[in-house]
Each structure stands twice: as C-alpha cells, then as structure tokens.
Enzyme design. Sequence first.
Site, PDB file in Angstrom:
ATOM      1  CG  ASP A  18     -82.412 -46.121  -5.107  1.00  0.00           C
ATOM      2  OD1 ASP A  18     -81.806 -45.512  -4.245  1.00  0.00           O
ATOM      3  OD2 ASP A  18     -82.286 -47.173  -5.484  1.00  0.00           O
ATOM      4  CG  LEU A  19     -79.515 -41.725  -8.999  1.00  0.00           C
ATOM      5  CD1 LEU A  19     -80.320 -41.104  -9.929  1.00  0.00           C
ATOM      6  CD2 LEU A  19     -78.567 -40.817  -8.324  1.00  0.00           C
ATOM      7  CG  ASP A  20     -76.913 -45.374  -7.333  1.00  0.00           C
ATOM      8  OD1 ASP A  20     -76.547 -44.705  -8.344  1.00  0.00           O
ATOM      9  OD2 ASP A  20     -76.472 -45.018  -6.301  1.00  0.00           O
ATOM     10  CB  THR A  63     -75.277 -45.806 -10.848  1.00  0.00           C
ATOM     11  OG1 THR A  63     -76.601 -45.786 -10.454  1.00  0.00           O
ATOM     12  CG2 THR A  63     -74.749 -44.619 -11.888  1.00  0.00           C
ATOM     13  CE  LYS A  84     -77.880 -54.325  -7.184  1.00  0.00           C
ATOM     14  NZ  LYS A  84     -78.864 -55.098  -8.224  1.00  0.00           N
ATOM     15  CB  SER A 119     -80.291 -41.290  -3.968  1.00  0.00           C
ATOM     16  OG  SER A 119     -78.883 -41.852  -4.028  1.00  0.00           O
ATOM     17  CB  ALA A 120     -77.832 -44.506   0.265  1.00  0.00           C
ATOM     18  CE  LYS A 178     -82.513 -45.305   0.226  1.00  0.00           C
ATOM     19  NZ  LYS A 178     -82.451 -45.322  -1.358  1.00  0.00           N
ATOM     20  CD  GLU A 193     -84.650 -48.206  -2.495  1.00  0.00           C
ATOM     21  OE1 GLU A 193     -84.062 -49.250  -2.997  1.00  0.00           O
ATOM     22  OE2 GLU A 193     -84.025 -47.278  -2.080  1.00  0.00           O
ATOM     23  CG  ASP A 194     -81.806 -50.810  -6.912  1.00  0.00           C
ATOM     24  OD1 ASP A 194     -81.799 -50.043  -6.053  1.00  0.00           O
ATOM     25  OD2 ASP A 194     -80.761 -51.241  -7.425  1.00  0.00           O
TER      26      ASP A 194
HETATM   27  C1  BG6 Z   1     -76.645 -46.248  -3.207  1.00  0.00           C
HETATM   28  C2  BG6 Z   1     -76.110 -47.523  -3.757  1.00  0.00           C
HETATM   29  O1  BG6 Z   1     -77.517 -45.574  -4.189  1.00  0.00           O
HETATM   30  O2  BG6 Z   1     -75.595 -45.324  -2.751  1.00  0.00           O
HETATM   31  C3  BG6 Z   1     -74.991 -47.953  -2.844  1.00  0.00           C
HETATM   32  O3  BG6 Z   1     -77.225 -48.384  -3.744  1.00  0.00           O
HETATM   33  C4  BG6 Z   1     -74.170 -47.049  -2.585  1.00  0.00           C
HETATM   34  O4  BG6 Z   1     -74.528 -49.250  -3.533  1.00  0.00           O
HETATM   35  C5  BG6 Z   1     -74.631 -45.694  -1.844  1.00  0.00           C
HETATM   36  O5  BG6 Z   1     -73.019 -47.713  -1.722  1.00  0.00           O
HETATM   37  C6  BG6 Z   1     -73.521 -44.657  -1.810  1.00  0.00           C
HETATM   38  O6  BG6 Z   1     -73.073 -44.248  -2.935  1.00  0.00           O
HETATM   39  P1  BG6 Z   1     -71.888 -43.209  -3.088  1.00  0.00           P
HETATM   40  O7  BG6 Z   1     -72.129 -42.726  -4.545  1.00  0.00           O
HETATM   41  O8  BG6 Z   1     -72.275 -42.080  -2.034  1.00  0.00           O
HETATM   42  O9  BG6 Z   1     -70.742 -43.974  -2.949  1.00  0.00           O
HETATM   43 MG    MG Z   2     -80.728 -48.439  -5.397  1.00  0.00          MG
END
Ligand code: BG6
Ligand code: MG
Length: 226
Positions: free
Chosen positions: A20-22, A28, A56, A125-126, A156, A180-181
Amino acid sequence: MQESIQSLVPKVQIKACLFDLDGVLVDTAAYHYQAWRRLAQTMNFDFTEKQNEQLKGISRMESLNKILTWGKVQKTEPEKEELAALKNTWYVEMISKMTPAEVLPGAVEFLSALHKNGYQLVLGSASKNSGMILDKTNLAHFFDAVVDGNMVTKSKPEPEVFLKGAALLSLKPAVCVVFEDAAAGIEAAKRAGMKAVGIGKKEILNKADLVVSGLNKLTIKDLENL
Ligand code: BG6
Ligand code: MG
C-alpha cells in the site's frame, strides 16, 4: 519435545510483496486527514482522528460519503463531485511539494533489500494520485507493477487491487504478502488469500499475520516466518 503439526506444514515461499502507498511508504495519510478536515470545516463540522482511521484505504468518494454522514450533511451527486474535487485540489497542493525526504523510515532500505533478494514488488493503492507521489518521492523505480485507484472498480476491503497486482505478475495469491496500514487493506489482503503485514497498531490491524510499527522494524527473515 514433540513438534507441533503447524511446524510440519511446509511454508509457502513468498515471491512478491504488495505495498500500500499512503501510510506505509509515505505519510500522506496525514495530508488526506488535513484536506478532509478542511473540507468538513467549510460545512461547519469536524471529525476525530479515530474517525479518520475509517477513511484509510477506502476511495475518495467513499471517504466523502462517510464524512458527510458524520456531519449529518446531505448533498446531491454533482455537489459531491465538486466537494471531492475541492478536497483533491488541496491534497494535490500538498503532495506536489513532497520530496524523497518524506518517505517513511526504513522504506527505501526494505524495498532495496527485497529487490536485491529477488522478490517482485507491486504497488497496490486506492489512490488516483499514486503516480505523482511515486515520482515526487523517487520510489517509482522499485516497482515491477502498479495497481492504483485508476485501475480498480471495487476498493478495499474488496480484494480486487491485490488480485490484479498478482495477476499482472502471473503469480498465485498464496505466494504474495501485502503491507498495509489500514484495517480495510488487511481485510482485502486476507480476502485475496495473501499474507498480510500490518504497519501500525495491533488493536487496529488485528487480522494481520504480523504487525510492526514501521517498515524499519522488518527484515527479509520476517517474510520467511510468516
Ligand atoms: C488511499 C488512502 O490510499 O487512497 C485513502 O488510504 C484515500 O484515505 C484513497 O481516500 C484515495 O486517494 P486519492 O488520492 O485518490 O484521493
Ligand atoms: Mg494506507
């Protein structure tokens, strides 16, 4: 001493690591929280860090829907699109200033060690902003495949993002481990049939196979014992 049945079952050899990224590679999650709070405050309400945990790992629109429910605010679909775009403008303002110094402790070292040891690396990542973040933080070159919010229809805890990642490398889920966090991300990994390492607090990530406070606490050896 008698050996337990568990220890007689051969361990599956992990071949790929899906990150996962964020909140795992970069902090972030804090920027998302700031931008969403700013949006909530324009509608005269606020929400707590504990509530923020639920955002998250889930998509931008799902996050907005939760926040509007917390604030007991009703909006039409076009208004929601506008609000999500406004939050994203503020968020992009912050991430466009990111530098490699914002990569979380131990991430570069761990990714390098995995790469050197022949593991394949995937981003799962989402976020629809993952490309910009990977570029700004100089992490893009580590990944053999990237699956992000622009490529999935079900976020997710649905397993789609991780299953797509494994499929891109033609690997079975059983040889993959997810880092993953978010509780939603750990659930997605388990539903995908993968091992899951939680990065954060045990109370929140209790469905993971292992939980550590950060990537700086992990070694290759830990993967062998999952
Ligand atoms: C995920 C975050 O990585 O990305 C979520 O954990 C976030 O909090 C989701 O809503 C979508 O991100 P973005 O950058 O497309 O708004
Ligand atoms: Mg995350």
